[in-house]
Design a protein around this motif. Structure first.
Motif, mmCIF file in Angstrom:
data_model
loop_
_atom_site.group_PDB
_atom_site.id
_atom_site.type_symbol
_atom_site.label_atom_id
_atom_site.label_comp_id
_atom_site.label_asym_id
_atom_site.label_seq_id
_atom_site.Cartn_x
_atom_site.Cartn_y
_atom_site.Cartn_z
ATOM 1 N N LYS A 168 0.691 -1.236 -0.120
ATOM 2 C CA LYS A 168 -0.038 0.006 -0.152
ATOM 3 C C LYS A 168 0.885 1.127 -0.261
ATOM 4 O O LYS A 168 0.399 2.342 -0.584
ATOM 5 N N PHE A 169 2.074 1.175 0.841
ATOM 6 C CA PHE A 169 2.751 2.318 0.750
ATOM 7 C C PHE A 169 3.532 2.559 -0.735
ATOM 8 O O PHE A 169 3.921 3.643 -1.114
ATOM 9 N N VAL A 170 3.792 1.344 -1.145
ATOM 10 C CA VAL A 170 4.137 1.419 -2.635
ATOM 11 C C VAL A 170 3.170 2.183 -3.537
ATOM 12 O O VAL A 170 3.466 3.019 -4.580
ATOM 13 N N ALA A 171 2.039 1.982 -3.344
ATOM 14 C CA ALA A 171 0.955 2.560 -4.229
ATOM 15 C C ALA A 171 0.812 3.948 -3.864
ATOM 16 O O ALA A 171 0.365 4.624 -4.867
ATOM 17 N N PHE A 172 0.903 4.415 -2.635
ATOM 18 C CA PHE A 172 0.949 5.782 -2.258
ATOM 19 C C PHE A 172 2.099 6.584 -3.193
ATOM 20 O O PHE A 172 2.006 7.579 -3.662
ATOM 21 N N TYR A 173 3.326 5.866 -2.970
ATOM 22 C CA TYR A 173 4.475 6.734 -3.879
ATOM 23 C C TYR A 173 4.158 6.704 -5.087
ATOM 24 O O TYR A 173 4.821 7.769 -5.875
ATOM 25 N N SER A 184 -13.244 -0.305 3.553
ATOM 26 C CA SER A 184 -12.735 0.967 3.367
ATOM 27 C C SER A 184 -12.102 1.065 2.115
ATOM 28 O O SER A 184 -12.001 1.847 1.324
ATOM 29 N N SER A 185 -11.184 -0.116 2.076
ATOM 30 C CA SER A 185 -10.369 -0.184 0.748
ATOM 31 C C SER A 185 -11.289 -0.308 -0.500
ATOM 32 O O SER A 185 -10.941 0.280 -1.646
ATOM 33 N N THR A 194 1.359 7.183 -6.486
ATOM 34 C CA THR A 194 -0.075 8.173 -6.809
ATOM 35 C C THR A 194 -0.049 9.258 -6.168
ATOM 36 O O THR A 194 -0.399 10.158 -6.647
ATOM 37 N N HIS A 195 0.630 9.274 -4.957
ATOM 38 C CA HIS A 195 0.522 10.479 -4.215
ATOM 39 C C HIS A 195 -0.696 10.813 -3.710
ATOM 40 O O HIS A 195 -1.147 12.075 -3.373
ATOM 41 N N SER A 196 -1.760 9.761 -3.429
ATOM 42 C CA SER A 196 -2.839 10.034 -3.035
ATOM 43 C C SER A 196 -2.958 9.963 -1.527
ATOM 44 O O SER A 196 -2.582 9.032 -1.081
ATOM 45 N N VAL A 197 -3.605 10.815 -0.952
ATOM 46 C CA VAL A 197 -3.769 10.768 0.515
ATOM 47 C C VAL A 197 -4.744 9.927 0.780
ATOM 48 O O VAL A 197 -4.762 9.093 2.057
ATOM 49 N N ALA A 198 -5.685 9.359 0.141
ATOM 50 C CA ALA A 198 -6.771 8.378 0.514
ATOM 51 C C ALA A 198 -6.101 6.993 0.400
ATOM 52 O O ALA A 198 -6.282 6.221 1.565
ATOM 53 N N ILE A 199 -5.231 6.561 -0.385
ATOM 54 C CA ILE A 199 -4.246 5.551 -0.495
ATOM 55 C C ILE A 199 -3.282 5.572 0.826
ATOM 56 O O ILE A 199 -3.338 4.477 1.504
ATOM 57 N N LEU A 200 -2.846 6.721 1.332
ATOM 58 C CA LEU A 200 -2.062 6.960 2.366
ATOM 59 C C LEU A 200 -2.634 6.571 3.468
ATOM 60 O O LEU A 200 -1.970 5.760 4.646
ATOM 61 N N ALA A 246 -11.514 14.272 0.273
ATOM 62 C CA ALA A 246 -12.797 14.026 0.962
ATOM 63 C C ALA A 246 -13.011 12.819 1.399
ATOM 64 O O ALA A 246 -13.808 12.359 2.325
ATOM 65 N N VAL A 247 -12.588 11.550 0.392
ATOM 66 C CA VAL A 247 -12.885 10.088 0.775
ATOM 67 C C VAL A 247 -11.865 9.848 1.837
ATOM 68 O O VAL A 247 -12.571 9.150 2.691
ATOM 69 N N SER A 248 -10.667 10.470 2.215
ATOM 70 C CA SER A 248 -9.976 10.330 3.186
ATOM 71 C C SER A 248 -10.476 10.605 4.379
ATOM 72 O O SER A 248 -10.504 9.948 5.538
#
Length: 325
Positions: A23-28, A156-157, A30-36, A178-180
Motif C-alpha cells: 500500500k505504501f508503494v501504491a501511495f508513492y 474501506s479499501s 500515486t501521491h493519493s492521500v486516500a491511499i496513504l 474528501a474520501v480520506s
C-alpha cells in the motif's frame, strides 16, 4: 490450541506486513492521500498483530498463585490497545486530509496504483474471513477482533477503489481528501468500538448472550433437585468463563448428594457450552417452605405447600440474589 492460535495470528502478522508495504508503494506511485490513509491503517494491523501474538501466548499460560483465574484478561488489553491504535490512526488520517484540502497535490499513475490496491484488498478479504472463522473455532476474542479489524480495512479499501476510479476517469482530484475524511470517520468509529469492548471486558460487564446460553442449557436439562438458580454472575477470561451462582436444593440432601448435583451442573454446561471452557463456583442453598409451590419433586417427604406451577428461569429471576417466588 495455544499453538494453533499463535500460528493463526502469526499468519495475520506476516500477511499484514506484506500488504502494508504494497500500500505504501501504491501511495508513492500515486501521491493519493486516500491511499496513504489506507496504508497508515494497515500499519496498525501489523502493530496489533504483534501485540496479539504476545497476548495469546500470555493468555495460554496456566493459572498460578498470582493469577488464580488465569491470564485470559490480557486479551481485553490486546483489543483495547488495538482500538486505541486504530483511533490514533484515524486522527492522523483526518489531519492529513485537511492538509491536502489546503494544499492539493497532483495525482500520478492512478491506474497502476488502483490495480495494486485491488490486489491488497482481495488478499485482506481472504485474511479477514480466515481470522474470523478461526477466532470462532478457537473461542479467541483477540483473533476475532483482529479479523473484524481486517474486514473494516477491506470495506474501506473497496470504497477507496471506487472513489479513486471516479477520480481517475473524471479528474475530480478534490474527491481524494474528501474520501480520506470519510475513511477517517469509519476508522475512528471502529477504534471506539474496540476500546468500548475492551473496557466492558476489563470491568466484568455481564454478557447477556452468555447468560442466556447458560440459562437455556440448565433449563433444557432441569432436574427436580435444582429447585431454583439465582445470583448468577459471569466473568470472561479470554476464551474461559468463570460462573458463580446459588442453587436451591432440598435441605435434607446429604453433602455427597448435594456435591453430585453441583458436579452435574458443571459437566452439563461444559458439554453444551461451545464458546469456551466454564469453571463453576456454586453455593448450595437449602430450600425453605416458600419454595414448595414451585418445587418439581413429586415425592418430597417434607412438602408443606401444594405445587402451583413451574417457574421459568430467565434473566429476571436468575441474576438477582434472591430465591424465586
Amino acid at each position: 490450541m495455544l499453538r494453533r492460535e499463535l500460528r493463526v495470528i502469526l499468519v495475520s502478522l506476516i500477511v499484514s506486513f506484506i500488504l502494508t508495504v504494497a500500500k505504501f508503494v501504491a501511495f508513492y506511485m500515486t501521491h493519493s492521500v486516500a491511499i496513504l490513509s489506507d496504508a497508515m491503517e494497515s500499519i496498525i494491523n501489523v502493530v496489533a498483530g504483534g501485540f496479539a501474538c504476545y497476548s495469546i501466548y500470555l493468555s495460554g499460560k496456566p493459572k498460578d498463585a498470582n493469577h488464580p483465574y488465569g491470564h485470559g484478561k490480557v486479551e481485553f488489553f490486546s483489543i483495547g490497545f488495538e482500538g486505541a491504535m486504530i483511533f490514533f490512526a484515524g486522527m492522523l488520517i483526518l489531519f492529513k486530509a485537511v492538509q491536502y484540502f489546503i494544499s492539493p497535490k497532483e495525482l500520478h499513475s492512478m491506474e497502476s496504483g488502483l490495480w495494486l490496491l485491488g490486489a491488497t484488498t482481495v488478499a485482506n478479504l481472504l485474511l479477514g474471513l480466515y481470522l474470523i472463522r478461526a477466532g470462532r473455532q478457537l473461542g479467541s476474542i483477540t483473533i476475532s477482533g483482529n479479523g473484524q479489524h481486517i474486514m473494516t480495512d477491506v470495506y474501506s479499501s473497496t470504497g477507496l477503489i471506487v472513489a479513486l476510479s471516479v477520480i481517475h476517469y473524471t479528474g475530480w482530484n478534490w474527491l481524494d481528501p474528501a474520501v480520506s475524511v470519510l475513511m477517517s470517520i469509519l476508522i475512528l468509529t471502529k477504534g471506539y468500538q474496540l476500546m468500548r469492548r475492551s473496557i466492558s471486558g476489563l470491568m466484568d460487564e455481564t454478557d447477556m448472550k452468555v447468560v442466556d446460553k447458560v440459562i437455556a442449557i440448565l433449563s433444557s436439562h432441569r432436574v427436580p433437585n435444582w429447585i431454583d438458580v439465582h445470583n448468577m454472575r459471569v466473568q470472561q477470561y479470554g476464551n474461559n468463563y468463570h460462573i458463580d451462582c446459588h442453587i436451591t436444593m432440598p435441605y435434607y440432601l446429604s453433602l455427597n448428594e448435594a456435591h453430585d448435583e453441583v458436579k452435574k451442573v458443571e459437566v452439563l454446561v461444559n458439554k453444551e457450552f461451545e464458546e469456551g471452557e466454564v469453571e463453576f463456583f456454586i453455593h448450595m442453598d437449602p430450600c425453605i417452605p416458600s419454595c414448595c409451590h414451585y418445587c418439581l419433586k413429586d415425592a418430597c417427604p417434607v412438602r408443606q405447600h401444594a405445587f402451583t406451577g413451574e417457574i421459568t428461569w430467565t434473566r429476571d429471576n436468575v441474576l438477582p440474589n434472591r430465591k424465586h417466588g
